[in-house]
Motif scaffolding. Structure first.
Motif, PDB file in Angstrom:
ATOM      1  N   TRP A  41     -65.234  96.940 -59.510  1.00  0.00           N
ATOM      2  CA  TRP A  41     -65.517  96.794 -60.938  1.00  0.00           C
ATOM      3  C   TRP A  41     -66.742  95.911 -61.176  1.00  0.00           C
ATOM      4  O   TRP A  41     -67.628  96.251 -61.977  1.00  0.00           O
ATOM      5  CB  TRP A  41     -64.265  96.212 -61.625  1.00  0.00           C
ATOM      6  N   LYS A  61     -62.478  88.954 -67.270  1.00  0.00           N
ATOM      7  CA  LYS A  61     -62.509  90.204 -68.051  1.00  0.00           C
ATOM      8  C   LYS A  61     -61.971  91.383 -67.254  1.00  0.00           C
ATOM      9  O   LYS A  61     -61.863  92.499 -67.774  1.00  0.00           O
ATOM     10  CB  LYS A  61     -63.963  90.521 -68.464  1.00  0.00           C
ATOM     11  N   ALA A  63     -59.751  93.980 -65.990  1.00  0.00           N
ATOM     12  CA  ALA A  63     -58.463  94.544 -66.429  1.00  0.00           C
ATOM     13  C   ALA A  63     -57.949  95.444 -65.314  1.00  0.00           C
ATOM     14  O   ALA A  63     -58.629  96.397 -64.915  1.00  0.00           O
ATOM     15  CB  ALA A  63     -58.658  95.342 -67.711  1.00  0.00           C
ATOM     16  N   TYR A  64     -56.772  95.145 -64.826  1.00  0.00           N
ATOM     17  CA  TYR A  64     -56.247  95.839 -63.647  1.00  0.00           C
ATOM     18  C   TYR A  64     -54.907  96.479 -63.972  1.00  0.00           C
ATOM     19  O   TYR A  64     -54.063  95.881 -64.645  1.00  0.00           O
ATOM     20  CB  TYR A  64     -56.079  94.818 -62.517  1.00  0.00           C
ATOM     21  N   GLU A  65     -54.719  97.685 -63.473  1.00  0.00           N
ATOM     22  CA  GLU A  65     -53.458  98.370 -63.734  1.00  0.00           C
ATOM     23  C   GLU A  65     -53.027  99.162 -62.504  1.00  0.00           C
ATOM     24  O   GLU A  65     -53.871  99.736 -61.808  1.00  0.00           O
ATOM     25  CB  GLU A  65     -53.666  99.335 -64.910  1.00  0.00           C
ATOM     26  N   GLY A  79     -60.674  98.384 -65.129  1.00  0.00           N
ATOM     27  CA  GLY A  79     -61.342  98.637 -66.412  1.00  0.00           C
ATOM     28  C   GLY A  79     -61.072 100.051 -66.913  1.00  0.00           C
ATOM     29  O   GLY A  79     -61.955 100.697 -67.473  1.00  0.00           O
ATOM     30  N   ILE A 112     -52.040  86.987 -61.334  1.00  0.00           N
ATOM     31  CA  ILE A 112     -51.572  88.353 -61.631  1.00  0.00           C
ATOM     32  C   ILE A 112     -50.542  88.785 -60.575  1.00  0.00           C
ATOM     33  O   ILE A 112     -49.528  89.400 -60.886  1.00  0.00           O
ATOM     34  CB  ILE A 112     -52.747  89.366 -61.653  1.00  0.00           C
TER      35      ILE A 112
END
Ligand code: DC
Length: 441
Positions: A41, A61, A63-65, A79, A112
């Motif tokens: 990223w 910033k 964003a991790y999923e 992202g 996280i």
């Protein structure tokens, strides 16, 4: 339960961690994929990953999923972009290793990771799972294999994943990358890759993935069983204590003589009730041996099973029983033994047998003498069940230290230990008969 699997690249961590998770029905968590996704990223945004300040400024910033597919496979999103495939290139491997050296990047990602594995049974793989992220993990595994074996595996994996780009990498290059990454991962100042002191080391060089998975699953299952047994031990001990206090007015003296570390809790022997009585009277967890046939007795068998008892059969050679006891003592446990050899025929004290000094000197541990009174009346020989009520007393005497006998010759030491033990039991008996005044001898 958390199973933390750490180790350098190419030890088979991912395959093994996935396999263990599947076998045990746990959630699989690949933290390397998170470092890779973050590197992808950042790189995709044109950020120079050598610029630590900029990376640290940008990382909040990120964003991790993670999405789990129907077949259990994982998809990683950075992202909002599916990066599952793109993060597996050698270039991203190097970039991920680079950003993993920045303390603030680690801090952000560890946060996280902890949130992700909260209140689930998870197999977490990475570099610092057992040392930093989950120091409380119930099972810690450290996988290793030679750099050559790992490079060979990685090379074959890359050929399979990127067959069209096979001319862009070679085995020598992969081996070089593996060595470089090992160096970077092991020498960085924050959370360097290292084995946690309480981790089990498994060399995967000559093992198949299935063998490693079986090994780890067996470790996890036995840990689970032991945890359940510990809970049961506490519960059954409390029940037995209540029963002995209510029905046999159990009185305990001399617990201040207890010392930390391994010891033979040596008691006179009058009845089947002695092992549970001494177990209940000890201020800490103890083990004892019991005849195999006693485990079949209704209720009593159940009771001793949960009190750290170890079955011994008549057929069992003395050598294997001694081995079991020495093993328990050497691993720091306290073991109840009855050095008179068997139960008394008439309620009186009997001579001490040679086994006691032998075990003491072999295991280099102290003896904690204990005199038990009242069990002879409470459960006399020849009766199938104990009486309903009675009065039982347990007195611990001052310990006998093995170092006191270290410089005597073997025979002399044996005799002296047996004499000391016999004297101690007689003195404790006398102390009780004299009214139990002051501290027991
Ligand atoms: O396990 P992997 O090869 O996918 O990990 C990629 C990089 O991320 C690796 O070089 C070291 C880093 N990493 C880390 O520092 N800490 C972790 N818990 C996981 C990975």
């Amino acid at each position: 339960m958390i199973i933390a699997i750490d180790g350098p690249a190419g030890t088979g961590k991912s395959t093994v961690a996935k396999g263990v998770a599947k076998k045990l029905g746990f959630t699989y968590f690949d933290t390397g994929a998170m470092y890779r996704s973050a590197a992808w990223w950042l790189n995709n945004q044109g950020i120079d990953l050598e610029d630590a300040d900029l990376v640290v400024r940008e990382i909040p910033k990120f964003a991790y999923e993670i999405k789990t597919e129907a077949d259990g496979g994982k998809k990683y999103f950075a992202g909002g972009v599916d990066v599952s495939h793109a993060i597996r290139t050698p270039e991203i491997s190097t970039l991920a290793s680079k950003i993993a050296t920045y303390p603030d990047v680690r801090k952000a990602l560890v946060k996280i990771q902890r949130a992700y594995a909260q209140s689930v049974d998870a197999v977490c793989e990475g570099r610092d799972m057992g040392t930093v992220v989950f120091p409380q993990a119930e099972v810690k595994i450290y996988l290793m294999a030679s750099p050559e074996t790992r490079a060979e595996r990685r090379y074959r994996e890359l050929l399979m994943k990127f067959p069209d780009a096979s001319d862009t990498f070679s085995y020598e290059q992969v081996l070089n990358d593996v060595r470089q990454r090992d160096h970077q991962d092991m020498t960085r100042s924050v959370s360097p890759l290292k084995q946690a002191p309480d981790a089990v080391l498994i060399d995967t060089s000559d093992l198949t993935a299935t063998q490693v998975i079986e090994k780890i699953a067996a470790i996890a299952q036995s840990k689970k069983k032991r945890t359940a047994m510990r809970c049961s031990y506490g519960f059954v001990l409390a029940l037995a204590r209540l029963y002995l206090k209510l029905f046999f007015r159990l009185k305990i003296y001399g617990v201040r003589h207890f010392r930390p570390g391994s010891a033979i809790i040596a008691a006179n022997h009058a009845s089947y009730l002695d092992p549970p009585v001494v177990s209940v009277s000890c201020p800490e967890e103890v083990h004892f041996l019991a005849k195999e046939s006693l485990f079949k007795a209704p209720l009593f068998g159940w009771l001793i099973r949960y009190l750290n008892s170890h079955p011994v059969s008549r057929e069992t050679a003395d050598a294997s029983t001694f081995k079991l006891i020495i093993g328990l003592l050497k691993s720091g446990h306290k073991v109840i033994l009855f050095p008179e050899g068997g139960r008394t025929k008439d309620g009186s004290l009997q001579p001490i047998e040679r086994g006691l000094p032998f075990l003491m000197m072999k295991a280099k541990c102290r003896i904690q003498p204990v005199y038990v009174k009242g069990t002879w009346d409470a459960w006399p020989p020849g009766k199938n069940l104990p009486k309903l009520f009675g009065k039982i007393t347990c007195v611990f005497g001052s310990p006998i230290e093995w170092e006191d006998f270290e410089y005597f010759d073997k025979r002399d030491a044996e005799q002296r230990i047996m004499d000391r033990m016999g004297e101690s039991l007689r003195a404790l008996k006398q102390w009780l008969e004299d009214g139990a005044n002051g501290d027991p001898p």
